[in-house]
Design a protein around this motif. Structure first.
Motif, PDB file in Angstrom:
ATOM      1  N   GLN A   4      -5.776  -1.803   7.835  1.00 46.88           N
ATOM      2  CA  GLN A   4      -5.049  -3.071   7.811  1.00 46.88           C
ATOM      3  C   GLN A   4      -4.563  -3.467   9.200  1.00 46.88           C
ATOM      4  N   LEU A   5      -4.302  -2.456  10.022  1.00 45.37           N
ATOM      5  CA  LEU A   5      -3.865  -2.728  11.387  1.00 45.37           C
ATOM      6  C   LEU A   5      -5.034  -3.031  12.309  1.00 45.37           C
ATOM      7  N   GLY A   6      -6.249  -3.062  11.757  1.00 45.09           N
ATOM      8  CA  GLY A   6      -7.427  -3.439  12.530  1.00 45.09           C
ATOM      9  C   GLY A   6      -8.112  -2.305  13.251  1.00 45.09           C
ATOM     10  N   VAL A   7      -7.752  -1.078  12.924  1.00 40.01           N
ATOM     11  CA  VAL A   7      -8.392   0.067  13.572  1.00 40.01           C
ATOM     12  C   VAL A   7      -9.764   0.278  12.969  1.00 40.01           C
ATOM     13  N   ASN A   8     -10.795   0.423  13.806  1.00 35.79           N
ATOM     14  CA  ASN A   8     -12.165   0.623  13.357  1.00 35.79           C
ATOM     15  C   ASN A   8     -12.278   1.926  12.571  1.00 35.79           C
ATOM     16  N   SER A   9     -13.108   1.907  11.508  1.00 34.68           N
ATOM     17  CA  SER A   9     -13.244   3.093  10.654  1.00 34.68           C
ATOM     18  C   SER A   9     -13.779   4.298  11.424  1.00 34.68           C
ATOM     19  N   ASN A  10     -14.695   4.038  12.379  1.00 31.30           N
ATOM     20  CA  ASN A  10     -15.225   5.145  13.183  1.00 31.30           C
ATOM     21  C   ASN A  10     -14.125   5.768  14.044  1.00 31.30           C
ATOM     22  N   VAL A  11     -13.277   4.889  14.576  1.00 30.18           N
ATOM     23  CA  VAL A  11     -12.151   5.372  15.370  1.00 30.18           C
ATOM     24  C   VAL A  11     -11.199   6.184  14.497  1.00 30.18           C
ATOM     25  N   ILE A  12     -11.005   5.695  13.256  1.00 28.16           N
ATOM     26  CA  ILE A  12     -10.115   6.406  12.329  1.00 28.16           C
ATOM     27  C   ILE A  12     -10.646   7.808  12.058  1.00 28.16           C
TER      28      ILE A  12
ATOM     29  N   ILE B 296       0.835  -1.209   0.000  1.00 26.16           N
ATOM     30  CA  ILE B 296       0.000   0.000   0.000  1.00 26.16           C
ATOM     31  C   ILE B 296       0.866   1.253   0.000  1.00 26.16           C
ATOM     32  N   LEU B 297       1.926   1.235   0.825  1.00 24.64           N
ATOM     33  CA  LEU B 297       2.824   2.382   0.878  1.00 24.64           C
ATOM     34  C   LEU B 297       3.495   2.650  -0.470  1.00 24.64           C
ATOM     35  N   ILE B 298       4.025   1.588  -1.070  1.00 26.59           N
ATOM     36  CA  ILE B 298       4.736   1.737  -2.340  1.00 26.59           C
ATOM     37  C   ILE B 298       3.788   2.190  -3.444  1.00 26.59           C
ATOM     38  N   VAL B 299       2.635   1.483  -3.529  1.00 30.78           N
ATOM     39  CA  VAL B 299       1.670   1.825  -4.576  1.00 30.78           C
ATOM     40  C   VAL B 299       1.121   3.241  -4.363  1.00 30.78           C
ATOM     41  N   GLY B 300       0.815   3.564  -3.089  1.00 33.40           N
ATOM     42  CA  GLY B 300       0.288   4.892  -2.795  1.00 33.40           C
ATOM     43  C   GLY B 300       1.270   5.987  -3.165  1.00 33.40           C
ATOM     44  N   TRP B 301       2.558   5.772  -2.849  1.00 29.78           N
ATOM     45  CA  TRP B 301       3.588   6.751  -3.185  1.00 29.78           C
ATOM     46  C   TRP B 301       3.702   6.919  -4.696  1.00 29.78           C
ATOM     47  N   ILE B 302       3.671   5.784  -5.421  1.00 23.79           N
ATOM     48  CA  ILE B 302       3.769   5.843  -6.889  1.00 23.79           C
ATOM     49  C   ILE B 302       2.544   6.533  -7.484  1.00 23.79           C
TER      50      ILE B 302
ATOM     51  N   PHE C 176      -8.841  10.993  13.207  1.00 24.52           N
ATOM     52  CA  PHE C 176      -8.410  11.907  12.144  1.00 24.52           C
ATOM     53  C   PHE C 176      -8.935  13.319  12.396  1.00 24.52           C
ATOM     54  N   SER C 177     -10.180  13.399  12.868  1.00 23.31           N
ATOM     55  CA  SER C 177     -10.769  14.714  13.176  1.00 23.31           C
ATOM     56  C   SER C 177     -10.011  15.389  14.319  1.00 23.31           C
TER      57      SER C 177
ATOM     58  N   LEU D  77      -1.725  15.146  -2.079  1.00 20.78           N
ATOM     59  CA  LEU D  77      -1.905  15.108  -0.624  1.00 20.78           C
ATOM     60  C   LEU D  77      -3.108  14.255  -0.239  1.00 20.78           C
ATOM     61  N   LEU D  78      -4.189  14.352  -1.000  1.00 20.66           N
ATOM     62  CA  LEU D  78      -5.393  13.569  -0.714  1.00 20.66           C
ATOM     63  C   LEU D  78      -5.115  12.065  -0.829  1.00 20.66           C
ATOM     64  N   ILE D  79      -4.356  11.675  -1.836  1.00 20.18           N
ATOM     65  CA  ILE D  79      -4.011  10.263  -2.015  1.00 20.18           C
ATOM     66  C   ILE D  79      -3.174   9.767  -0.841  1.00 20.18           C
ATOM     67  N   LYS D  80      -2.259  10.579  -0.370  1.00 18.66           N
ATOM     68  CA  LYS D  80      -1.429  10.184   0.766  1.00 18.66           C
ATOM     69  C   LYS D  80      -2.271  10.007   2.035  1.00 18.66           C
ATOM     70  N   ILE D  81      -3.274  10.851   2.213  1.00 21.16           N
ATOM     71  CA  ILE D  81      -4.174  10.698   3.362  1.00 21.16           C
ATOM     72  C   ILE D  81      -4.954   9.394   3.254  1.00 21.16           C
ATOM     73  N   MET D  82      -5.427   9.072   2.056  1.00 27.58           N
ATOM     74  CA  MET D  82      -6.153   7.807   1.831  1.00 27.58           C
ATOM     75  C   MET D  82      -5.261   6.608   2.126  1.00 27.58           C
ATOM     76  N   VAL D  83      -3.985   6.715   1.771  1.00 29.51           N
ATOM     77  CA  VAL D  83      -3.034   5.626   2.043  1.00 29.51           C
ATOM     78  C   VAL D  83      -2.896   5.407   3.551  1.00 29.51           C
ATOM     79  N   ILE D  84      -2.822   6.488   4.312  1.00 30.98           N
ATOM     80  CA  ILE D  84      -2.715   6.377   5.769  1.00 30.98           C
ATOM     81  C   ILE D  84      -3.943   5.693   6.346  1.00 30.98           C
ATOM     82  N   VAL D  85      -5.131   6.063   5.850  1.00 28.06           N
ATOM     83  CA  VAL D  85      -6.383   5.449   6.318  1.00 28.06           C
ATOM     84  C   VAL D  85      -6.398   3.959   6.003  1.00 28.06           C
ATOM     85  N   MET D  86      -5.966   3.579   4.816  1.00 28.46           N
ATOM     86  CA  MET D  86      -5.946   2.166   4.418  1.00 28.46           C
ATOM     87  C   MET D  86      -4.981   1.364   5.290  1.00 28.46           C
TER      88      MET D  86
END
Length: 258
Positions: free
Chosen positions: A67-75, A17-23, A79-80, A54-63
């Motif tokens: 993957q680490l199992g963090v709930n989307s609501n928590v994310i 995800i990191l590599i693809v997101g950066w590319i 994030f807020s 910048l938006l793509i990099k933020i999406m990469v962080i969320v993804m």
């Protein structure tokens, strides 16, 4: 053993995800610049490209967090909270982002315009999210925070295609003023960079230490400031040829006046 394999798989997934997101972020930015690179408003193009990256990099962080199992609501909540904390901690940076948006929408200048802001004069090269890049006359790259640009007076010499210049020159009190005016008017009339249908003038600005003359005219903005430097050179050459003297200077050597 199963848990170890799971974490290895997650690690590999996160790395991908990191590599693809950066590319992808770099590819999208370059793609936007390439697709609308011929747009007349290059500032909006570079701003949009930076924002998309910048938006793509933020999406990469969320993804990665998912993957680490963090709930989307928590994310979303985290994030807020982080956004609020970062906004408070980096108020000046947020002001730069807001300044960039203001520049894009109000368009006080475009990429390629020759402007003066603060102590800098130069051509606008890029308008990024947080800063604007200017190339000065001496080919030096100056990076100016966008907040500074919107907070200060901007002189855009490219808006109407002309720049009005004033060249001061102090001459000896005994010179023939009519000869001086005729000589300098002739220089301006023969100068290819001086706009002939604009007002030009040669007048006395002050009467101190001889007298201070002011030469006034307009030049094409795409040639300024080289046009100003060339005109100064021609004026000096004409002054020397016409034997128009500068004020005499008193020099003290070993206690004697020469």
């Amino acid at each position: 053993m199963f848990e170890i394999n799971t974490w290895i798989q997650k690690g590999i997934t996160i790395l991908i995800i990191l590599i693809v997101g950066w590319i992808v972020s770099r590819f999208v930015k370059s793609l936007i610049l390439r697709l609308i690179g011929k747009s007349p408003d290059q500032g909006a193009v570079t701003f949009l490209a930076s924002a998309a990256s910048l938006l793509i990099k933020i999406m990469v962080i969320v993804m990665i967090l998912e993957q680490l199992g963090v709930n989307s609501n928590v994310i979303v909540g985290a994030f807020s909270a982080c956004t609020l904390g970062i906004s408070l901690a980096l108020r000046s940076n947020m002001a730069d982002v807001a300044g960039g948006m203001q520049i894009i929408f109000t368009r006080p200048f475009l990429v390629g315009d020759f402007v003066k802001v603060l102590d800098h004069e130069g051509t606008i090269q890029r308008i990024e999210i947080m800063y604007t890049v200017m190339e000065t006359v001496g080919h030096t790259e100056v990076i100016i925070p966008n907040s500074k640009l919107v907070e200060n007076t901007i002189t855009n010499y490219s808006k109407d295609g002309k720049v009005f210049i004033h060249i001061p020159m102090t001459l000896s009190a005994g010179v023939d003023t009519e000869k001086v005016q005729a000589t300098f008017y002739q220089v301006m009339r023969e100068d290819p960079d001086v706009i002939q249908n604009e007002e030009m003038d040669v007048r006395i600005d002050s009467l101190e230490s001889g007298f201070r003359l002011g030469i006034y005219c307009a030049v094409h903005s795409d040639r300024y400031p080289k046009a100003e430097a060339d005109l100064k050179k021609r004026l000096q050459e004409a002054r020397i040829k016409a034997e128009i003297n500068l004020p005499s200077q008193t020099v003290i050597v070993h206690g004697q006046v020469n």
